[in-house]
Motif scaffolding. Structure first.
Motif, PDB file in Angstrom:
ATOM      1  N   LEU A 115       0.817  -1.206   0.000  1.00  0.00           N
ATOM      2  CA  LEU A 115       0.000   0.000   0.000  1.00  0.00           C
ATOM      3  C   LEU A 115       0.858   1.266   0.000  1.00  0.00           C
ATOM      4  O   LEU A 115       0.514   2.258  -0.639  1.00  0.00           O
ATOM      5  CB  LEU A 115      -0.962   0.003   1.187  1.00  0.00           C
ATOM      6  CG  LEU A 115      -2.079  -1.049   1.104  1.00  0.00           C
ATOM      7  CD1 LEU A 115      -2.947  -0.996   2.345  1.00  0.00           C
ATOM      8  CD2 LEU A 115      -2.914  -0.845  -0.142  1.00  0.00           C
ATOM      9  N   ARG A 116       1.974   1.224   0.711  1.00  0.00           N
ATOM     10  CA  ARG A 116       2.881   2.372   0.698  1.00  0.00           C
ATOM     11  C   ARG A 116       3.437   2.576  -0.715  1.00  0.00           C
ATOM     12  O   ARG A 116       3.531   3.701  -1.196  1.00  0.00           O
ATOM     13  CB  ARG A 116       4.029   2.170   1.679  1.00  0.00           C
ATOM     14  CG  ARG A 116       4.990   3.366   1.677  1.00  0.00           C
ATOM     15  CD  ARG A 116       6.226   3.121   2.467  1.00  0.00           C
ATOM     16  NE  ARG A 116       5.942   3.198   3.898  1.00  0.00           N
ATOM     17  CZ  ARG A 116       6.846   3.012   4.833  1.00  0.00           C
ATOM     18  NH1 ARG A 116       8.092   2.711   4.488  1.00  0.00           N
ATOM     19  NH2 ARG A 116       6.543   3.107   6.098  1.00  0.00           N
ATOM     20  N   ALA A 117       3.815   1.496  -1.372  1.00  0.00           N
ATOM     21  CA  ALA A 117       4.339   1.594  -2.738  1.00  0.00           C
ATOM     22  C   ALA A 117       3.272   2.154  -3.681  1.00  0.00           C
ATOM     23  O   ALA A 117       3.572   2.989  -4.539  1.00  0.00           O
ATOM     24  CB  ALA A 117       4.809   0.227  -3.220  1.00  0.00           C
ATOM     25  N   LEU A 118       2.037   1.730  -3.504  1.00  0.00           N
ATOM     26  CA  LEU A 118       0.943   2.235  -4.328  1.00  0.00           C
ATOM     27  C   LEU A 118       0.730   3.729  -4.085  1.00  0.00           C
ATOM     28  O   LEU A 118       0.515   4.499  -5.027  1.00  0.00           O
ATOM     29  CB  LEU A 118      -0.342   1.454  -4.023  1.00  0.00           C
ATOM     30  CG  LEU A 118      -1.562   1.784  -4.865  1.00  0.00           C
ATOM     31  CD1 LEU A 118      -1.269   1.513  -6.334  1.00  0.00           C
ATOM     32  CD2 LEU A 118      -2.742   0.970  -4.398  1.00  0.00           C
ATOM     33  N   ALA A 119       0.805   4.156  -2.828  1.00  0.00           N
ATOM     34  CA  ALA A 119       0.639   5.576  -2.506  1.00  0.00           C
ATOM     35  C   ALA A 119       1.755   6.415  -3.140  1.00  0.00           C
ATOM     36  O   ALA A 119       1.496   7.493  -3.689  1.00  0.00           O
ATOM     37  CB  ALA A 119       0.616   5.771  -0.996  1.00  0.00           C
ATOM     38  N   TRP A 120       3.004   5.934  -3.070  1.00  0.00           N
ATOM     39  CA  TRP A 120       4.116   6.658  -3.683  1.00  0.00           C
ATOM     40  C   TRP A 120       3.935   6.747  -5.194  1.00  0.00           C
ATOM     41  O   TRP A 120       4.206   7.783  -5.805  1.00  0.00           O
ATOM     42  CB  TRP A 120       5.453   5.998  -3.361  1.00  0.00           C
ATOM     43  CG  TRP A 120       6.001   6.402  -2.030  1.00  0.00           C
ATOM     44  CD1 TRP A 120       6.056   5.644  -0.907  1.00  0.00           C
ATOM     45  CD2 TRP A 120       6.561   7.665  -1.684  1.00  0.00           C
ATOM     46  NE1 TRP A 120       6.621   6.357   0.119  1.00  0.00           N
ATOM     47  CE2 TRP A 120       6.939   7.603  -0.333  1.00  0.00           C
ATOM     48  CE3 TRP A 120       6.784   8.846  -2.379  1.00  0.00           C
ATOM     49  CZ2 TRP A 120       7.525   8.681   0.328  1.00  0.00           C
ATOM     50  CZ3 TRP A 120       7.370   9.907  -1.721  1.00  0.00           C
ATOM     51  CH2 TRP A 120       7.739   9.822  -0.386  1.00  0.00           C
ATOM     52  N   ALA A 121       3.493   5.656  -5.794  1.00  0.00           N
ATOM     53  CA  ALA A 121       3.290   5.653  -7.246  1.00  0.00           C
ATOM     54  C   ALA A 121       2.184   6.624  -7.640  1.00  0.00           C
ATOM     55  O   ALA A 121       2.303   7.357  -8.626  1.00  0.00           O
ATOM     56  CB  ALA A 121       2.961   4.246  -7.727  1.00  0.00           C
ATOM     57  N   ALA A 179       3.525  10.206  -7.295  1.00  0.00           N
ATOM     58  CA  ALA A 179       4.416  10.522  -8.409  1.00  0.00           C
ATOM     59  C   ALA A 179       3.613  10.763  -9.684  1.00  0.00           C
ATOM     60  O   ALA A 179       3.911  11.682 -10.457  1.00  0.00           O
ATOM     61  CB  ALA A 179       5.423   9.396  -8.616  1.00  0.00           C
ATOM     62  N   GLY A 180       2.573   9.966  -9.898  1.00  0.00           N
ATOM     63  CA  GLY A 180       1.724  10.141 -11.072  1.00  0.00           C
ATOM     64  C   GLY A 180       1.014  11.481 -11.077  1.00  0.00           C
ATOM     65  O   GLY A 180       0.915  12.146 -12.113  1.00  0.00           O
ATOM     66  N   VAL A 181       0.531  11.903  -9.917  1.00  0.00           N
ATOM     67  CA  VAL A 181      -0.144  13.198  -9.822  1.00  0.00           C
ATOM     68  C   VAL A 181       0.842  14.328 -10.104  1.00  0.00           C
ATOM     69  O   VAL A 181       0.554  15.256 -10.866  1.00  0.00           O
ATOM     70  CB  VAL A 181      -0.799  13.371  -8.424  1.00  0.00           C
ATOM     71  CG1 VAL A 181      -1.237  14.806  -8.191  1.00  0.00           C
ATOM     72  CG2 VAL A 181      -1.972  12.426  -8.282  1.00  0.00           C
ATOM     73  N   PHE A 207       0.535  16.902 -13.270  1.00  0.00           N
ATOM     74  CA  PHE A 207       0.449  18.350 -13.189  1.00  0.00           C
ATOM     75  C   PHE A 207       1.597  19.010 -13.963  1.00  0.00           C
ATOM     76  O   PHE A 207       1.417  20.005 -14.640  1.00  0.00           O
ATOM     77  CB  PHE A 207       0.465  18.834 -11.743  1.00  0.00           C
ATOM     78  CG  PHE A 207      -0.845  18.639 -11.030  1.00  0.00           C
ATOM     79  CD1 PHE A 207      -2.049  18.991 -11.625  1.00  0.00           C
ATOM     80  CD2 PHE A 207      -0.887  18.111  -9.763  1.00  0.00           C
ATOM     81  CE1 PHE A 207      -3.266  18.829 -10.986  1.00  0.00           C
ATOM     82  CE2 PHE A 207      -2.090  17.928  -9.098  1.00  0.00           C
ATOM     83  CZ  PHE A 207      -3.281  18.296  -9.713  1.00  0.00           C
ATOM     84  N   TRP A 208       2.786  18.416 -13.843  1.00  0.00           N
ATOM     85  CA  TRP A 208       3.936  18.967 -14.534  1.00  0.00           C
ATOM     86  C   TRP A 208       3.771  18.893 -16.056  1.00  0.00           C
ATOM     87  O   TRP A 208       4.092  19.829 -16.774  1.00  0.00           O
ATOM     88  CB  TRP A 208       5.193  18.215 -14.078  1.00  0.00           C
ATOM     89  CG  TRP A 208       6.446  18.654 -14.738  1.00  0.00           C
ATOM     90  CD1 TRP A 208       7.068  19.854 -14.608  1.00  0.00           C
ATOM     91  CD2 TRP A 208       7.232  17.906 -15.655  1.00  0.00           C
ATOM     92  NE1 TRP A 208       8.206  19.882 -15.360  1.00  0.00           N
ATOM     93  CE2 TRP A 208       8.336  18.707 -16.030  1.00  0.00           C
ATOM     94  CE3 TRP A 208       7.121  16.624 -16.200  1.00  0.00           C
ATOM     95  CZ2 TRP A 208       9.304  18.268 -16.915  1.00  0.00           C
ATOM     96  CZ3 TRP A 208       8.092  16.196 -17.083  1.00  0.00           C
ATOM     97  CH2 TRP A 208       9.162  17.013 -17.423  1.00  0.00           C
ATOM     98  N   ALA A 209       3.245  17.778 -16.535  1.00  0.00           N
ATOM     99  CA  ALA A 209       3.063  17.587 -17.968  1.00  0.00           C
ATOM    100  C   ALA A 209       1.934  18.463 -18.523  1.00  0.00           C
ATOM    101  O   ALA A 209       1.934  18.840 -19.692  1.00  0.00           O
ATOM    102  CB  ALA A 209       2.788  16.121 -18.290  1.00  0.00           C
ATOM    103  N   ALA A 210       0.960  18.806 -17.676  1.00  0.00           N
ATOM    104  CA  ALA A 210      -0.177  19.593 -18.126  1.00  0.00           C
ATOM    105  C   ALA A 210       0.175  21.073 -18.315  1.00  0.00           C
ATOM    106  O   ALA A 210      -0.577  21.807 -18.961  1.00  0.00           O
ATOM    107  CB  ALA A 210      -1.309  19.470 -17.123  1.00  0.00           C
ATOM    108  N   LYS A 211       1.300  21.502 -17.770  1.00  0.00           N
ATOM    109  CA  LYS A 211       1.669  22.928 -17.893  1.00  0.00           C
ATOM    110  C   LYS A 211       2.066  23.284 -19.282  1.00  0.00           C
ATOM    111  O   LYS A 211       2.575  22.709 -20.069  1.00  0.00           O
ATOM    112  CB  LYS A 211       2.810  23.270 -16.927  1.00  0.00           C
ATOM    113  CG  LYS A 211       2.337  23.293 -15.518  1.00  0.00           C
ATOM    114  CD  LYS A 211       3.478  23.772 -14.636  1.00  0.00           C
ATOM    115  CE  LYS A 211       2.994  23.856 -13.187  1.00  0.00           C
ATOM    116  NZ  LYS A 211       3.981  24.359 -12.304  1.00  0.00           N
TER     117      LYS A 211
END
Length: 86
Positions: free
Chosen positions: A67-73, A76-78, A82-86
């Motif tokens: 679950l921790r790995a899923l939260a980190w992933a 990172a995706g979010v 956001f970075w790619a949407a700029k």
């Protein structure tokens, strides 16, 4: 000309010659390192071993706390989203 690259070469020939130039540069750097006593083959082996170790540790951590790995992933995706949407 639309297909010319910055070196005045066209299409696949330009890419091929750039690849050959990069390989020649890498070979020259390797030879220069070997001439001063640095074993590039051993460095490559050591880097591969370290990557294998890191991969094993990462897989063990993911299996121990999925679950921790899923939260980190997800985080990172979010961030990348956001970075790619700029």
């Amino acid at each position: 000309m639309a297909d010319e690259n910055e070196f005045g070469q066209t299409g696949g020939d330009g890419k091929r010659s750039q690849m050959q130039a990069a390989q020649a540069a890498a070979s020259e750097v390797s030879e220069n390192l070997k001439s001063v006593g640095i074993d590039t083959d051993r460095m490559t082996e050591a880097a591969g071993e370290q990557v294998s170790e890191l991969q094993s540790l990462l897989m063990a951590e993911i299996r121990a706390q999925p679950l921790r790995a899923l939260a980190w992933a997800a985080a990172a995706g979010v961030i990348f989203g956001f970075w790619a949407a700029k």
